[in-house]
Enzyme design. Structure first.
Site, PDB file in Angstrom:
ATOM      1  N   ASP A   1       0.883  -1.173  -0.056  1.00  0.00           N
ATOM      2  CA  ASP A   1       0.169   0.037   0.023  1.00  0.00           C
ATOM      3  C   ASP A   1       0.920   1.155  -0.081  1.00  0.00           C
ATOM      4  O   ASP A   1       2.021   1.094   0.280  1.00  0.00           O
ATOM      5  CB  ASP A   1      -0.984   0.009   1.327  1.00  0.00           C
ATOM      6  CG  ASP A   1      -1.588   1.324   1.286  1.00  0.00           C
ATOM      7  OD1 ASP A   1      -2.337   1.603   0.408  1.00  0.00           O
ATOM      8  OD2 ASP A   1      -1.568   1.808   2.459  1.00  0.00           O
ATOM      9  N   SER A   2       0.323   2.433  -0.165  1.00  0.00           N
ATOM     10  CA  SER A   2       1.039   3.573  -0.081  1.00  0.00           C
ATOM     11  C   SER A   2       1.636   4.017   1.145  1.00  0.00           C
ATOM     12  O   SER A   2       2.372   4.857   1.325  1.00  0.00           O
ATOM     13  CB  SER A   2       0.275   4.891  -0.526  1.00  0.00           C
ATOM     14  OG  SER A   2      -0.963   4.847   0.151  1.00  0.00           O
TER      15      SER A   2
ATOM     16  N   TYR B   1      -0.290   8.531  -2.029  1.00  0.00           N
ATOM     17  CA  TYR B   1      -0.252   8.113  -3.593  1.00  0.00           C
ATOM     18  C   TYR B   1      -1.446   8.966  -4.274  1.00  0.00           C
ATOM     19  O   TYR B   1      -1.396   9.437  -5.702  1.00  0.00           O
ATOM     20  CB  TYR B   1      -0.281   6.978  -3.845  1.00  0.00           C
ATOM     21  CG  TYR B   1       1.010   5.975  -3.885  1.00  0.00           C
ATOM     22  CD1 TYR B   1       2.096   6.367  -3.162  1.00  0.00           C
ATOM     23  CD2 TYR B   1       0.515   4.744  -4.404  1.00  0.00           C
ATOM     24  CE1 TYR B   1       3.013   5.522  -2.837  1.00  0.00           C
ATOM     25  CE2 TYR B   1       1.953   3.731  -3.986  1.00  0.00           C
ATOM     26  CZ  TYR B   1       3.072   4.405  -3.268  1.00  0.00           C
ATOM     27  OH  TYR B   1       4.232   3.452  -3.370  1.00  0.00           O
ATOM     28  N   GLY B   2      -2.363   9.313  -3.573  1.00  0.00           N
ATOM     29  CA  GLY B   2      -3.894   9.409  -3.963  1.00  0.00           C
ATOM     30  C   GLY B   2      -3.966  10.951  -4.880  1.00  0.00           C
ATOM     31  O   GLY B   2      -4.652  11.166  -5.449  1.00  0.00           O
TER      32      GLY B   2
ATOM     33  N   CYS C   1      -3.740  -0.690  -2.133  1.00  0.00           N
ATOM     34  CA  CYS C   1      -4.064   0.457  -2.189  1.00  0.00           C
ATOM     35  C   CYS C   1      -5.058   0.705  -3.315  1.00  0.00           C
ATOM     36  O   CYS C   1      -4.696   0.364  -4.580  1.00  0.00           O
ATOM     37  CB  CYS C   1      -2.657   1.275  -2.359  1.00  0.00           C
ATOM     38  SG  CYS C   1      -2.711   2.953  -2.493  1.00  0.00           S
TER      39      CYS C   1
ATOM     40  N   GLU D   1      -5.796   9.925   9.192  1.00  0.00           N
ATOM     41  CA  GLU D   1      -4.414  10.155   9.667  1.00  0.00           C
ATOM     42  C   GLU D   1      -4.315  10.789  11.090  1.00  0.00           C
ATOM     43  O   GLU D   1      -3.229  10.654  11.864  1.00  0.00           O
ATOM     44  CB  GLU D   1      -3.628  10.061   8.723  1.00  0.00           C
ATOM     45  CG  GLU D   1      -3.602   9.119   7.545  1.00  0.00           C
ATOM     46  CD  GLU D   1      -2.247   8.984   6.804  1.00  0.00           C
ATOM     47  OE1 GLU D   1      -1.461   9.713   6.727  1.00  0.00           O
ATOM     48  OE2 GLU D   1      -2.236   8.061   5.892  1.00  0.00           O
TER      49      GLU D   1
ATOM     50  N   CYS E   1     -11.194   3.768  -0.905  1.00  0.00           N
ATOM     51  CA  CYS E   1      -9.831   4.357  -0.380  1.00  0.00           C
ATOM     52  C   CYS E   1      -9.810   3.343   0.855  1.00  0.00           C
ATOM     53  O   CYS E   1     -10.596   3.279   1.661  1.00  0.00           O
ATOM     54  CB  CYS E   1     -10.056   5.742  -0.268  1.00  0.00           C
ATOM     55  SG  CYS E   1      -8.571   6.333   0.773  1.00  0.00           S
TER      56      CYS E   1
ATOM     57  N   HIS F   1      -8.446   4.164   3.654  1.00  0.00           N
ATOM     58  CA  HIS F   1      -8.792   4.735   4.735  1.00  0.00           C
ATOM     59  C   HIS F   1     -10.486   4.890   5.080  1.00  0.00           C
ATOM     60  O   HIS F   1     -10.792   5.159   6.308  1.00  0.00           O
ATOM     61  CB  HIS F   1      -8.351   6.305   4.843  1.00  0.00           C
ATOM     62  CG  HIS F   1      -6.948   6.322   4.832  1.00  0.00           C
ATOM     63  ND1 HIS F   1      -6.222   5.698   4.074  1.00  0.00           N
ATOM     64  CD2 HIS F   1      -6.157   7.075   5.569  1.00  0.00           C
ATOM     65  CE1 HIS F   1      -4.593   5.866   3.995  1.00  0.00           C
ATOM     66  NE2 HIS F   1      -4.670   6.664   5.141  1.00  0.00           N
TER      67      HIS F   1
HETATM   68  N1  DGL Z   1      -4.150   4.021   0.045  1.00  0.00           N
HETATM   69  C1  DGL Z   1      -4.479   5.072  -0.536  1.00  0.00           C
HETATM   70  C2  DGL Z   1      -5.835   4.552  -1.213  1.00  0.00           C
HETATM   71  O1  DGL Z   1      -6.559   3.654  -0.885  1.00  0.00           O
HETATM   72  C3  DGL Z   1      -4.996   6.156   0.355  1.00  0.00           C
HETATM   73  C4  DGL Z   1      -3.848   7.093   0.748  1.00  0.00           C
HETATM   74  C5  DGL Z   1      -3.073   7.593  -0.471  1.00  0.00           C
HETATM   75  O2  DGL Z   1      -3.489   8.647  -1.150  1.00  0.00           O
HETATM   76  O3  DGL Z   1      -1.782   7.143  -0.610  1.00  0.00           O
HETATM   77  O4  DGL Z   1      -6.130   5.345  -2.482  1.00  0.00           O
END
Ligand code: DGL
Length: 273
Positions: free
Chosen positions: A15-16, A47-48, A78, A157, A189, A191
């Protein structure tokens, strides 16, 4: 290599950053006997908001790192990486991979009764249109309404899960989806499952919330079983966690995502891969 050797190899999850721990946690719950290697690109997260090219380049490095750990299967936990990079990158490797988009899309198509589905995610996920394409490939009658909610990631976060500010932002973001009468909403996502209660309240109880983490873990369990790739013995499963940076907040946020502490975390230089 014998089938026995393959089955004993770990499942790789990347994941990011910390968000993919929701997927890792579900995989560990459903498949407690599996060795797991997790990589979180905490140093380059999020990463988003990044371009497709950058997400593709980072995703390759994440996969290269996991391959060094001799994994038997790779989960792109991710949404942003799954949406922006997986289709391109998958063709370059000789290993089975699964992202979170297909399981989430399949579930949404199964749940919707009025064929009106909402997708929320990062800017990269929404810009890719990957969920909408995956849903319409399964059922072209389904109308998809996509919406980027970029503030949700930092709110989670920062631990702003039960704050009024988060409810206000959720109401503001989601009002366009309320107006279009969806009956299913994909939390696209990593989160967003942590904001299920807030999002559920804003959207009304009649809207079914699809948690891509849960759907992905279920699909991984089914695929590995079908392919005879499950580890034969459930004893002494190891869980190894690697990250590209360990900021001060890491263990607290990781606990929030996993519901437990992570005992050993190793920092790696991901730019080497
Ligand atoms: N893990 C990313 C996602 O599911 C969320 C956090 C990010 O933007 O890196 O899109």
């Amino acid at each position: 290599m014998s089938a026995e050797d393959l089955r004993n190899r770990p499942i790789g999850i990347f994941d990011s950053g910390v968000g993919g721990l929701t997927v890792a946690s579900e995989v560990m719950r459903l498949l407690p006997g599996e060795h797991i290697v997790y990589f979180g690109d905490v140093g380059r997260s999020p990463y988003g908001g990044r371009s497709k090219e950058t997400i593709i380049a980072f995703t390759r490095q994440d996969i290269n790192f996991l391959l060094e750990h001799n994994v038997k299967y790779i989960i792109a936990a991710c949404n942003s990486a799954s949406a922006a990079a997986l289709e391109t990158v998958m063709k370059e490797y000789d290993i089975d991979m699964l992202g979170v988009i297909e399981p989430g899309a399949r579930a949404a198509v199964g749940y919707t009764r009025n064929n009106r589905v909402g997708i929320i995610g990062t800017k990269a996920t929404i810009a890719s249109d990957a969920y909408a394409e995956a849903i319409q490939r399964r059922n072209s009658q389904v109308k998809v309404f996509s919406l980027a909610c970029p503030l949700f990631v930092p709110l989670v976060e920062e631990g702003y899960i039960e704050k009024e500010a988060t409810s206000m932002i959720a109401r503001d973001y989601l009002k366009t989806l309320i107006d279009v009468d969806i009956d299913t909403l994909v939390l696209g996502c990593t989160h967003y499952p942590l904001l299920k209660a807030v999002i559920g309240k804003v959207m009304s109880e009649a809207v079914c919330l699809v948690d891509s983490a849960e759907e992905t873990a279920r699909e991984v369990a089914a695929v590995l079983s079908l392919k005879n790739m499950l580890r034969p013995s459930g004893d002494n499963a190891t869980r190894k966690f690697y990250v590209s940076d360990v900021p001060d907040w890491f263990s607290q946020v990781a606990h929030q995502f996993m519901g437990r502490n992570i005992s050993s975390i190793t920092r790696v230089d991901i730019t080497r891969y």
